[in-house]
Design a protein around this motif. Sequence first.
Motif, mmCIF file in Angstrom:
data_model
loop_
_atom_site.group_PDB
_atom_site.id
_atom_site.type_symbol
_atom_site.label_atom_id
_atom_site.label_comp_id
_atom_site.label_asym_id
_atom_site.label_seq_id
_atom_site.Cartn_x
_atom_site.Cartn_y
_atom_site.Cartn_z
ATOM 1 N N ALA B 35 23.922 46.156 26.912
ATOM 2 C CA ALA B 35 22.759 46.808 26.305
ATOM 3 C C ALA B 35 21.588 45.833 26.319
ATOM 4 C CB ALA B 35 23.078 47.203 24.869
ATOM 5 N N GLN B 44 22.221 50.737 18.544
ATOM 6 C CA GLN B 44 23.426 50.111 19.113
ATOM 7 C C GLN B 44 24.609 51.053 19.038
ATOM 8 O OE1 GLN B 44 24.660 46.366 17.410
ATOM 9 N NE2 GLN B 44 22.642 45.550 17.882
ATOM 10 N N ARG B 45 24.691 51.735 17.907
ATOM 11 C CA ARG B 45 25.810 52.660 17.711
ATOM 12 C C ARG B 45 25.727 53.814 18.723
ATOM 13 N NH1 ARG B 45 30.613 53.639 17.352
ATOM 14 N NH2 ARG B 45 31.256 55.562 16.352
ATOM 15 N N HIS B 47 24.261 53.707 21.600
ATOM 16 C CA HIS B 47 24.582 53.106 22.896
ATOM 17 C C HIS B 47 26.101 52.999 23.081
ATOM 18 C CE1 HIS B 47 23.786 50.338 26.324
ATOM 19 N NE2 HIS B 47 24.931 49.813 25.964
ATOM 20 N N GLU B 48 26.786 52.552 22.025
ATOM 21 C CA GLU B 48 28.243 52.405 22.124
ATOM 22 C C GLU B 48 28.943 53.753 22.302
ATOM 23 O OE1 GLU B 48 29.276 50.104 18.672
ATOM 24 O OE2 GLU B 48 28.231 48.372 19.544
ATOM 25 N N LEU B 49 28.474 54.739 21.566
ATOM 26 C CA LEU B 49 29.084 56.065 21.714
ATOM 27 C C LEU B 49 28.852 56.595 23.130
ATOM 28 C CD1 LEU B 49 28.153 57.675 18.285
ATOM 29 C CD2 LEU B 49 30.468 57.241 19.147
ATOM 30 N N ASP B 51 28.497 54.741 25.717
ATOM 31 C CA ASP B 51 29.366 53.927 26.566
ATOM 32 C C ASP B 51 30.775 54.512 26.594
ATOM 33 O OD1 ASP B 51 30.596 51.927 27.956
ATOM 34 O OD2 ASP B 51 30.364 50.388 26.423
ATOM 35 N N GLN B 52 31.279 54.850 25.387
ATOM 36 C CA GLN B 52 32.643 55.402 25.340
ATOM 37 C C GLN B 52 32.736 56.729 26.084
ATOM 38 O OE1 GLN B 52 33.162 55.355 21.170
ATOM 39 N NE2 GLN B 52 33.240 53.114 21.179
ATOM 40 N N GLU B 55 32.853 56.228 29.726
ATOM 41 C CA GLU B 55 34.145 55.743 30.231
ATOM 42 C C GLU B 55 35.271 56.751 30.044
ATOM 43 O OE1 GLU B 55 35.215 51.923 28.726
ATOM 44 O OE2 GLU B 55 33.318 51.012 29.323
ATOM 45 N N TYR B 294 22.593 55.644 26.590
ATOM 46 C CA TYR B 294 23.371 54.491 27.079
ATOM 47 C C TYR B 294 22.824 53.992 28.420
ATOM 48 C CZ TYR B 294 27.212 52.043 29.410
ATOM 49 O OH TYR B 294 27.948 51.128 30.109
#
Lengths: 351, 441
Positions: B35, B44-45, B47-49, B51-52, B55, B294
């Motif tokens: 990031a 950030q949260r 972005h992480e979600l 990302d998951q 994937e 993301y």
Amino acid sequence: MKKSILVFAVTGLLFGACHKSAETSNNTDFAALETQVITDFTNNVALGQYSALTNSAVSLNQAITTLNTATTDANLLAARASWKNIRQTWEQCEGFLFGPVEDNDYDPNTDTWPTDYNQMDSLLASSNPLETDDIKNLPQSLRGYHPLEYIIFGKGGSRVASGITARQKQYMVSLSADILYNNVQPLYNDWSSGFKNQVLTAGAGSTQFETKQDLFLNIVSGMSDICGEVGEGKMFEPFIAKDSTITESPYSSNTLDDFHNNIIGLQNVYLGLNNGKGIRDLVAAKNRDLDNQIRTQIQAAISSFDNITLRYEEAIYKQRTQVQQTMDQLATLKDLLDNELTEFMITNIKD
Amino acid sequence: MCHKADLLPDDEYDDRLSAGLATNFDLSSHAFTHAIDGLSVRDQRVHELGDQTFESKFVAPPAPVFGGLGPIYNNVSCINCHRNDGGGLPITGSATAGLLMRISQAGTDANGGPLEVNGFGLQVQDQAIFGVKPEATIGITYTEIPFTYPDGTIVNLRSPEYQLLNPYIPITVPYMLSPRLAPRLVGMGLLEKIPETTILSFVDAGDQNGDGITGKANYVYDPYTKKTEIGRFGLKANAPTLLLQIAMAYQQDMGVTTFATADESSLGQEQYHSVIDKDQRELADSLLNHVSFYVKTLAVPARRNVTDPDVKAGSVLFNQVNCSACHRSTMMSGSEPDLPQLSGQRIHPYTDLLLHDLGEGLADNRPDFLAGGREWRTQPLWGIGLLQKTTGAAYYLHDGRARSIEEAILWHGGEAQKSRDAFAQLTQQQRMQLIKFLNSL
């Protein structure tokens, strides 16, 4: 994916280093130590662990074959133990997820989750051939450890030997053969026949790692990634969603062990294995305080798992404080790796 | 008295900063996955979600999580094609596939876009959930063609041929195919922020400066906003926004419907019978937004070896042979009030986002809105030197035919013919320097 800091500023601070003979000899020693750490990482940690993984896969394959021949509850228990055993080795190997394991997709081929119930059920209900080669061509969600977990544990761990159908048997035999012959053995061979040399010649002709710094940063990044994956992903997601269906190994309730072993894998990389040198030896040679901090924090993270006494699928509802504490420990560890350890590598590994 | 602040002279910037504040300094195999710095806790949260979700492998419905795959698809997750957020592999029909095939027939649709082939739509889905037939499979054969430099050095180029095999129903009209390799996800958020005026300022209509290079923007129809807008993404600049690009990937590549692409890719085909809940939107609205965020907030990797004399020499050669006419090195991103890291940054994407004629050798002969059959959008070059490391195996050009940067350069024709010929005329040492420069990006 991951936060990281602007570490480049550090590289600007290194002008004007003075040249004393003592320092030169220290530098020679340190360069030799770097080489030793690389050699020991390659042989003891990477090849050592992948070799152990191969042995585990052979045992699993034997246990599954035995279960197929004599489908008794005793053999089912043995197969389950064998499955848990390979999961321990595999999750520890995730402490260094780079090279062939990601380039050649051995990770997603064997460790994709959640499993695809519907397609698994459709596949089992069909007359589609289920030989090992057929498994190889299936989607990743129908290959690897977790569909096998589903067959031998069943939902909620409820499987009994007499309940395993002929199709399920055929599927499990091919799944374990696919793990062994199409993934675990080739993974070891890819490392031992080619990638090993890329690592060993880092900074001396390697095309993957032009400098040793490049390699060490890659190793640290691998440690940080698994730390983040466990703390911010695999633990956090079921925790925040309060949803036990999205844990890693829900049929066997092995999820917490998976996490625990991931961090032990990280520790193996840091400390080294079988009396070999690890990353810690590099750190300790220049900055004992940092080495102490990192070792202590890895240990704190690993020990904190002991406070979670329920299986993870229950703990996300009933032991939320303990789960949160472990995630906090992992976050602290990840910060140390992303910042201090990464900076250490940039500052000190100059070849 | 009022002084407008001037920009710094070029040599006072740090050459490593590929994207200003959006630059990241991890150079490992995960170099493309970070990031941008300084996101708020909430961002950030998100972005992480994203990302998951990026994937997550989709599975056949109904499923408690990530159901909705197919019934026909090209792959099961974003990451399966965009390996480590890098590029794809030029193979089809498996979990490691990173190449897909667009299809259309002569003519255009009501909005000026390519015309669908009945029963196949605009993209061939070559995989299917269990019990369902894929539309077809793709056959790829390569012919090695030796290229000889004036100095006698020989490089093999491989020329691909594509075939549609085992179609689930006969195709009764003449059709055009266009292969597309999954690109690396570097700096998409910044490309979206390049002002349209900047892109248009790169157009040299009528070739006023006589360098043989003109360039044109693609204007494409956005089925979600129902507007025609400048195209930025996709190998023919046929998607106007990141959101649509991603939504179309979910719909077309994975068979997952979203709020921006609500119809199954199999709509109107026999495979559609196996769609269980035909009204359901398979990807939650929030998740599509998260994935879009993301990709938008992924950092650009810093340049390496910028002080290396060969790299510096290569940078000069890059301009001398006029690669830089299309692969524009420097521009400013526009304003992005919520994300200062992307806002007003001095960036080095090495693209003009315009379409150029690249010659017969690379032609797909399949028009896409204003893009002709020989035209492709200038590929951004940032991150190109890390492709091998992130993807595990690096393939270049729109279909991955090039196995090295050198091969990719040698395939350039059309408007780029002069530059390609000038490259071939360089000494071996100079060619090495130019490639070393590209590898530093």
